[in-house]
Design a protein around this motif. Structure first.
Motif, short mmCIF file in Angstrom:
data_model
loop_
_atom_site.label_atom_id
_atom_site.label_comp_id
_atom_site.label_asym_id
_atom_site.label_seq_id
_atom_site.Cartn_x
_atom_site.Cartn_y
_atom_site.Cartn_z
N ALA A 125 0.84 -1.21 0.00
CA ALA A 125 0.00 0.00 0.00
C ALA A 125 0.87 1.25 0.00
N SER A 126 1.94 1.25 0.80
CA SER A 126 2.86 2.40 0.84
C SER A 126 3.51 2.60 -0.52
N TRP A 127 3.83 1.49 -1.18
CA TRP A 127 4.45 1.56 -2.51
C TRP A 127 3.48 2.16 -3.53
N PHE A 128 2.23 1.72 -3.50
CA PHE A 128 1.21 2.31 -4.39
C PHE A 128 1.15 3.83 -4.18
N MET A 129 1.24 4.22 -2.92
CA MET A 129 1.05 5.62 -2.54
C MET A 129 2.29 6.45 -2.89
N ASP A 130 3.45 5.97 -2.48
CA ASP A 130 4.66 6.78 -2.56
C ASP A 130 5.37 6.66 -3.91
N GLU A 131 5.41 5.45 -4.47
CA GLU A 131 6.16 5.25 -5.72
C GLU A 131 5.29 5.43 -6.95
N LEU A 132 4.04 4.96 -6.88
CA LEU A 132 3.17 5.03 -8.06
C LEU A 132 2.24 6.23 -8.02
N ASP A 133 2.24 6.95 -6.89
CA ASP A 133 1.41 8.15 -6.75
C ASP A 133 -0.06 7.83 -7.03
N ALA A 134 -0.51 6.66 -6.57
CA ALA A 134 -1.90 6.25 -6.80
C ALA A 134 -2.85 7.15 -6.02
N LYS A 135 -3.93 7.57 -6.68
CA LYS A 135 -4.95 8.40 -6.01
C LYS A 135 -6.14 7.55 -5.57
N SER A 136 -6.28 6.39 -6.20
CA SER A 136 -7.38 5.51 -5.81
C SER A 136 -6.95 4.06 -6.02
N LEU A 137 -7.63 3.20 -5.29
CA LEU A 137 -7.22 1.80 -5.26
C LEU A 137 -8.43 0.97 -4.86
N GLY A 138 -8.46 -0.26 -5.32
CA GLY A 138 -9.52 -1.16 -4.87
C GLY A 138 -8.92 -2.50 -4.52
N PHE A 139 -9.14 -2.94 -3.30
CA PHE A 139 -8.69 -4.28 -2.92
C PHE A 139 -9.78 -5.29 -3.29
N ASN A 140 -9.39 -6.36 -3.94
CA ASN A 140 -10.32 -7.46 -4.21
C ASN A 140 -10.07 -8.57 -3.21
N ILE A 141 -11.15 -9.08 -2.65
CA ILE A 141 -11.06 -10.26 -1.79
C ILE A 141 -11.28 -11.46 -2.69
N LEU A 142 -10.48 -12.49 -2.52
CA LEU A 142 -10.53 -13.65 -3.42
C LEU A 142 -11.92 -14.25 -3.50
N ILE A 143 -12.29 -14.60 -4.72
CA ILE A 143 -13.55 -15.29 -4.96
C ILE A 143 -13.23 -16.73 -5.34
N GLU A 144 -13.98 -17.62 -4.73
CA GLU A 144 -13.70 -19.05 -4.87
C GLU A 144 -13.70 -19.53 -6.31
N ASN A 145 -12.71 -20.34 -6.68
CA ASN A 145 -12.84 -21.16 -7.87
C ASN A 145 -12.05 -22.44 -7.66
N TYR A 146 -12.51 -23.50 -8.29
CA TYR A 146 -11.97 -24.82 -7.94
C TYR A 146 -10.55 -25.04 -8.45
N LYS A 147 -10.02 -24.12 -9.25
CA LYS A 147 -8.64 -24.29 -9.75
C LYS A 147 -7.66 -23.38 -9.01
N MET A 148 -8.07 -22.88 -7.86
CA MET A 148 -7.28 -21.82 -7.24
C MET A 148 -5.93 -22.27 -6.71
N ASN A 149 -5.73 -23.56 -6.58
CA ASN A 149 -4.43 -24.07 -6.11
C ASN A 149 -3.96 -23.38 -4.84
N GLY A 150 -4.88 -23.23 -3.89
CA GLY A 150 -4.47 -22.70 -2.59
C GLY A 150 -4.06 -21.25 -2.58
N MET A 151 -4.64 -20.42 -3.47
CA MET A 151 -4.28 -18.99 -3.44
C MET A 151 -4.72 -18.33 -2.14
N HIS A 152 -5.72 -18.95 -1.46
CA HIS A 152 -6.11 -18.45 -0.14
C HIS A 152 -5.07 -18.80 0.90
N GLY A 153 -4.43 -20.00 0.79
CA GLY A 153 -3.80 -20.60 1.94
C GLY A 153 -4.94 -21.07 2.85
#
Lengths: 460, 21
Positions: free
Chosen positions: A278-306
């Motif tokens: 988040a700090s990198w988005f803010m300080d290095e990329l000068d992002a003014k807006s951002l959206g976090f996505n929460i993972l949505i289930e799919n059966y091929k995810m190979n443990g992307m949740h942990g």
């Protein structure tokens, strides 16, 4: 007169021995010292005795009793205020409206992200396609008609989505021109916002120059962190990372004076370092807006949740930590701001999603998660009206405020219900709980109430 | 007894510098 504590009243401990009483339905708050709050919390069945009423009724006109009534935290026993408020707020959903159009310019993508809930759910024999200009125009016309019959849509949104929408850029351009004409002749409201959700790899100077001419355009680039993390999360089909191409695309936009926001999908590869990202988005990329996505289930995810429970709790906390960082610099993070705006402005947040999804082959649905199976998609004829269709009606009432099992939830009126698709795939029905999202909603509600205690006692 | 009824400004202070454009 006897009084009763509202069934929507929650007691939340804050700093300095203070406790907030919070009505999760109507969003009223009164802050008390711990001892007084405890007396109320320990009333049997929520019925307040005459002795307690006398205590609350001291201190003249602006006394605690009147404040608790005003904020709907208690009410006279013979008036069922809870029931009336619940019915009134449910009525807010009874007017049919559609305010978002997703145009899926293609269902194919040049990346192969392990967590993608669109691409990874396609049947093995699925035929990918690109949207034609005719289908794009019919989607925009359908949306314009639905908007005409909808009330209370402050800012209609058209979102170009995929797949990767820029893989069909000629049709994106034609659709953008058609939208501009529809605005000019009054078929679409002038403030209709346009968003292109892109992986960023295909942006070049020609595309950037074309996009610069569009009014009220938002660009959202998917970026999951610095090079190493992003390349693990978002590779090409041959396994090579996409980071360098994304950054080259972003640079093209900057060179052409186009501001872009970012979408970051939180997964087990980046959740631990989210604050640094988040700090990198803010300080290095000068992002003014951002959206976090929460993972949505799919059966091929190979443990992307942990571990799912660990993922949900850590994600919820990290989104809050990042909000603390972003609010100091005025950066708008969409995921949490949906709830912050509802809590701060005192309005009800009914849904986290909904609208019209126009698929590349002209079928119309409510959620791109079902693109592969075509569940909740229909083939429209010339009489088709989503506002009168049972699929849209079913999804309209898919709100925590119409699901009795969530009546006692602290996040009731600011939640929005999360992702119906995720609830369906994890728990068997769109009317079940989106359990990963739920942890985020509850943690955010508690954070906001505790933060309000701090703000209200600021300088005291 | 401590009774604090948050004012609208207290709610807004949660957002600090975030302005919704």
């Amino acid at each position: 007169m006897n009084f009763k504590i509202s069934e929507f009243c929650h007691f939340v401990d804050g700093k300095n021995n203070l406790v907030a009483l919070y009505n999760a339905l109507t969003l009223g708050v009164v802050i008390l010292d711990k001892d007084t709050a405890k007396i109320l919390q320990e009333t049997k069945g929520g019925i307040i005795s005459v002795k307690i009423i006398d205590m609350l009724n001291s201190n003249g006109e602006n006394n605690l009793l009147s404040q608790l009534i005003k904020n709907k935290l208690i009410f006279p026993l013979e008036q069922n205020v809870d029931l009336q408020d619940y019915a009134t707020i449910q009525m807010g959903l009874s007017c049919k409206k559609i305010g978002i159009l997703y145009l899926l310019m293609t269902d194919a993508c040049n990346l192969s992200c392990g967590y993608c809930f669109v691409e990874n759910l396609m049947p093995s024999d699925y035929t990918f396609s690109k949207m034609t200009p005719e289908i794009a125009r019919s989607g925009i016309d359908l949306f314009a008609k639905a908007l005409e019959k909808s009330s209370g849509i402050e800012e209609p949104q058209i979102i170009f989505y995929g797949g990767e929408p820029l893989a069909n850029f000629n049709v994106v351009q034609e659709a953008l021109e058609y939208i501009a004409r529809a605005k000019a002749d009054g078929r679409l409201p002038g403030n209709t916002s346009i968003t292109i959700n892109t992986n960023g790899t295909l942006i070049n100077d020609n595309i950037a120059a074309a996009l610069k001419r569009i009014d009220n355009l938002n660009l959202a680039i998917s970026l999951d962190g610095l090079r190493e993390i992003h390349n693990i999360c978002r590779p090409y089909h041959n396994g090579t990372g996409s980071y360098d191409d994304v950054m080259r695309g972003y640079q093209c936009l900057q060179n052409n004076g186009i501001e872009a926001g970012f979408c970051c999908t939180i997964n087990r590869h980046n959740v631990e370092q989210l604050h640094q990202i988040a700090s990198w988005f803010m300080d290095e990329l000068d992002a003014k807006s951002l959206g976090f996505n929460i993972l949505i289930e799919n059966y091929k995810m190979n443990g992307m949740h942990g571990d799912v429970k660990y993922y949900a709790e850590l994600t919820a906390q990290k989104i809050i930590d990042c909000f603390r960082l972003f609010r100091e610099k005025g950066i708008y993070e969409d995921r949490i701001m949906r709830k912050v705006n509802a809590f701060v402005d005192g309005h009800i947040y009914y849904h986290d999603c909904g609208g019209i999804v126009m698929s590349p082959n002209g079928m119309v649905g409510v959620c791109q998660g079902y693109l592969g199976t075509k569940k909740y998609f229909v083939k429209p004829d010339h009489q088709f009206d989503p506002l009168e269709h049972p699929v849209w009606e079913e999804w309209q009432f898919r709100s925590p405020l119409f699901m009795a099992q969530f009546k006692n939830c602290i996040a009731l009126s600011i939640c929005g219900g999360g992702c119906p698709y995720s609830a369906d795939s994890r728990n068997g029905s769109i009317r079940e709980l989106d359990d990963i999202f739920c942890v985020h909603a509850k943690a955010t509600a508690e954070f906001l109430i505790k933060d309000l205690i701090e703000q209200a006692t600021h300088g005291q | 007894m401590t009774v604090i009824v948050p004012k609208q400004t207290d709610f807004h202070a949660i957002k600090k510098m975030v302005t919704n454009g």
